[in-house]
Design a protein around this motif. Structure first.
Motif, PDB file in Angstrom:
ATOM      1  N   VAL A  95       0.834  -1.208   0.000  1.00  0.00           N
ATOM      2  CA  VAL A  95       0.000   0.000   0.000  1.00  0.00           C
ATOM      3  C   VAL A  95       0.866   1.253   0.000  1.00  0.00           C
ATOM      4  CG1 VAL A  95      -1.562   1.350   1.456  1.00  0.00           C
ATOM      5  CG2 VAL A  95      -2.051  -1.060   1.004  1.00  0.00           C
ATOM      6  N   ILE A  96       1.908   1.279   0.820  1.00  0.00           N
ATOM      7  CA  ILE A  96       2.787   2.452   0.898  1.00  0.00           C
ATOM      8  C   ILE A  96       3.515   2.667  -0.418  1.00  0.00           C
ATOM      9  CG2 ILE A  96       4.824   3.394   2.047  1.00  0.00           C
ATOM     10  CD1 ILE A  96       3.885   1.911   4.589  1.00  0.00           C
ATOM     11  N   VAL A 100       3.238   5.976  -2.816  1.00  0.00           N
ATOM     12  CA  VAL A 100       4.411   6.788  -3.167  1.00  0.00           C
ATOM     13  C   VAL A 100       4.521   6.935  -4.680  1.00  0.00           C
ATOM     14  CG1 VAL A 100       6.932   6.837  -3.128  1.00  0.00           C
ATOM     15  CG2 VAL A 100       5.667   6.287  -1.056  1.00  0.00           C
ATOM     16  N   GLN A 101       4.246   5.876  -5.417  1.00  0.00           N
ATOM     17  CA  GLN A 101       4.296   5.971  -6.870  1.00  0.00           C
ATOM     18  C   GLN A 101       3.255   6.960  -7.388  1.00  0.00           C
ATOM     19  OE1 GLN A 101       6.524   4.631  -8.990  1.00  0.00           O
ATOM     20  NE2 GLN A 101       7.586   3.954  -7.138  1.00  0.00           N
ATOM     21  N   PHE A 102       2.085   6.965  -6.783  1.00  0.00           N
ATOM     22  CA  PHE A 102       1.050   7.918  -7.182  1.00  0.00           C
ATOM     23  C   PHE A 102       1.508   9.350  -6.901  1.00  0.00           C
ATOM     24  CE2 PHE A 102      -2.656  10.466  -5.910  1.00  0.00           C
ATOM     25  CZ  PHE A 102      -3.363  10.458  -7.102  1.00  0.00           C
ATOM     26  N   VAL A 103       2.096   9.579  -5.733  1.00  0.00           N
ATOM     27  CA  VAL A 103       2.580  10.926  -5.392  1.00  0.00           C
ATOM     28  C   VAL A 103       3.709  11.346  -6.319  1.00  0.00           C
ATOM     29  CG1 VAL A 103       3.719  12.276  -3.591  1.00  0.00           C
ATOM     30  CG2 VAL A 103       1.838  10.770  -2.993  1.00  0.00           C
ATOM     31  N   GLU A 104       4.604  10.426  -6.632  1.00  0.00           N
ATOM     32  CA  GLU A 104       5.730  10.754  -7.515  1.00  0.00           C
ATOM     33  C   GLU A 104       5.236  11.151  -8.901  1.00  0.00           C
ATOM     34  OE1 GLU A 104       9.934   8.755  -9.047  1.00  0.00           O
ATOM     35  OE2 GLU A 104       8.558   7.622  -7.779  1.00  0.00           O
ATOM     36  N   MET A 105       4.280  10.427  -9.452  1.00  0.00           N
ATOM     37  CA  MET A 105       3.738  10.795 -10.763  1.00  0.00           C
ATOM     38  C   MET A 105       3.033  12.146 -10.717  1.00  0.00           C
ATOM     39  SD  MET A 105       2.317   7.179 -12.362  1.00  0.00           S
ATOM     40  CE  MET A 105       1.191   6.890 -11.010  1.00  0.00           C
ATOM     41  N   TYR A 106       2.314  12.402  -9.619  1.00  0.00           N
ATOM     42  CA  TYR A 106       1.588  13.670  -9.498  1.00  0.00           C
ATOM     43  C   TYR A 106       2.566  14.847  -9.393  1.00  0.00           C
ATOM     44  CZ  TYR A 106      -1.524  17.222  -7.588  1.00  0.00           C
ATOM     45  OH  TYR A 106      -2.220  18.376  -7.366  1.00  0.00           O
ATOM     46  N   THR A 126       9.058   5.528   0.268  1.00  0.00           N
ATOM     47  CA  THR A 126       8.617   4.133   0.356  1.00  0.00           C
ATOM     48  C   THR A 126       9.217   3.445   1.565  1.00  0.00           C
ATOM     49  OG1 THR A 126       8.522   4.096  -2.059  1.00  0.00           O
ATOM     50  CG2 THR A 126       8.428   1.976  -0.928  1.00  0.00           C
ATOM     51  N   THR A 127      10.458   3.762   1.874  1.00  0.00           N
ATOM     52  CA  THR A 127      11.130   3.148   3.025  1.00  0.00           C
ATOM     53  C   THR A 127      11.066   4.032   4.263  1.00  0.00           C
ATOM     54  OG1 THR A 127      13.258   4.100   2.310  1.00  0.00           O
ATOM     55  CG2 THR A 127      12.700   1.905   1.508  1.00  0.00           C
ATOM     56  N   ASN A 128      10.235   5.063   4.245  1.00  0.00           N
ATOM     57  CA  ASN A 128      10.085   5.916   5.417  1.00  0.00           C
ATOM     58  C   ASN A 128       9.341   5.136   6.493  1.00  0.00           C
ATOM     59  OD1 ASN A 128       9.605   7.892   7.319  1.00  0.00           O
ATOM     60  ND2 ASN A 128       9.014   9.446   5.822  1.00  0.00           N
ATOM     61  N   CYS A 129      10.045   4.821   7.563  1.00  0.00           N
ATOM     62  CA  CYS A 129       9.431   3.971   8.586  1.00  0.00           C
ATOM     63  C   CYS A 129       8.342   4.695   9.355  1.00  0.00           C
ATOM     64  CB  CYS A 129      10.501   3.451   9.535  1.00  0.00           C
ATOM     65  SG  CYS A 129      11.589   4.717  10.214  1.00  0.00           S
ATOM     66  N   ALA A 130       8.239   6.029   9.238  1.00  0.00           N
ATOM     67  CA  ALA A 130       7.156   6.741   9.915  1.00  0.00           C
ATOM     68  C   ALA A 130       5.796   6.321   9.346  1.00  0.00           C
ATOM     69  CB  ALA A 130       7.350   8.250   9.783  1.00  0.00           C
ATOM     70  N   ILE A 131       5.735   6.082   8.039  1.00  0.00           N
ATOM     71  CA  ILE A 131       4.473   5.680   7.412  1.00  0.00           C
ATOM     72  C   ILE A 131       4.103   4.261   7.837  1.00  0.00           C
ATOM     73  CG2 ILE A 131       3.280   5.389   5.225  1.00  0.00           C
ATOM     74  CD1 ILE A 131       5.202   7.421   4.022  1.00  0.00           C
TER      75      ILE A 131
END
Length: 267
Positions: A95-96, A100-106, A126-131
């Motif tokens: 899911v994460i 992230v791919q959606f945000v990167e394209m936007y 994608t590897t942000n452990c906070a998410i």
């Protein structure tokens, strides 16, 4: 008012008191790597907030309807008592990564300068452990074991969180991350004009400043208990209606005589 009070308590806790970066020390990679300028830090904070919100929405949906013990979908397809929480890590990472791919394209489509300034750090969300940390917290509050209370939630008993509580945790956790990284970026911009000792330049002074910020945010410890007491525990008792005083027999007799006299009076 209890529900609104819980949402305020969760928001204050996730954004300030239990800040993901400065309290749990998750999301340190972008916190250190993308905090050189305020504009970059603010953009990264907004991107993380957006991703963490989408991830929280999807993770709560998957957890509540599919993964948790007694979820309606798994109960209907497999049978009662099915527990698929062992698959939570795989689903959350998927899911994460998709978010992230959606945000990167936007960002690449509509904000090319911001996309170039992010560089390699945008895919690193994608590897942000906070998410992932937020998703796992939502898992612990939705799939609540019997006889426990989730995340110090106001209220008694094992009450699973609804979507409103989960989204409040995610959104204000992202805003808390944005607050922390913007403060860090502002301090680092000022440090460029300071005479920092040579042995502390670079990562050394950055980690020292991060530690001082974490110590500063410990000053908010105890605010949650005050907010809880103010909003939920110290509610005024409901006002009682004053009982009506019954009329005396003499007063009722006088009123009846006046009514008869008025009816029999000639016009």
């Amino acid at each position: 008012m209890d529900y609104i009070g819980e949402l305020i308590l969760i928001a204050v806790g996730a954004g300030v008191i239990n800040n993901f970066v400065l309290h749990y020390f998750v999301g340190i990679c972008p916190f250190i790597g993308v905090s050189r300028r305020v504009d970059m830090a603010f953009g990264m904070g907004c991107a993380v907030t957006f991703v963490i919100s989408i991830a929280a929405l999807l993770s709560w949906t998957f957890t509540y309807f599919i993964l948790r013990p007694g979820a309606p979908v798994t109960t209907w397809l497999i049978g009662p008592g099915t527990d698929l929480t062992i698959l939570s890590y795989i689903i959350y990472i998927f899911v994460i990564a998709s978010s992230v791919q959606f945000v990167e394209m936007y960002v690449r489509k509509f904000f090319p300068p911001l996309y170039k300034s992010f560089g390699v750090f945008l895919p690193l969300i994608t590897t942000n452990c906070a998410i992932l940390f937020a998703c796992l917290k939502i898992l612990s509050t939705v799939a609540v074991p019997t006889g426990t209370a989730a995340w110090g939630v106001v209220g008694e008993g094992p009450q699973p969180w609804d979507l409103g509580r989960a989204m409040t945790l995610a959104i204000f956790g992202g805003l808390g991350f944005t607050l922390a990284i913007v403060i860090m970026a502002g301090i680092r911009e000022e440090l460029d004009h300071c005479d920092v000792p040579k042995c502390l330049r670079g990562a050394g002074i950055t980690l020292l400043v991060a530690g001082i910020l974490a110590l500063a945010f410990t000053g908010f410890t105890g605010v949650g208990a005050g907010v809880k007491k103010l909003l939920i525990e110290d509610k005024p008792p409901p006002a009682k209606a004053e009982p009506k005083t019954p009329k005396s027999a003499s007063a009722e007799a006088t009123a009846d005589k006046s009514a008869i006299r008025n009816r029999t009076r000639p016009s």
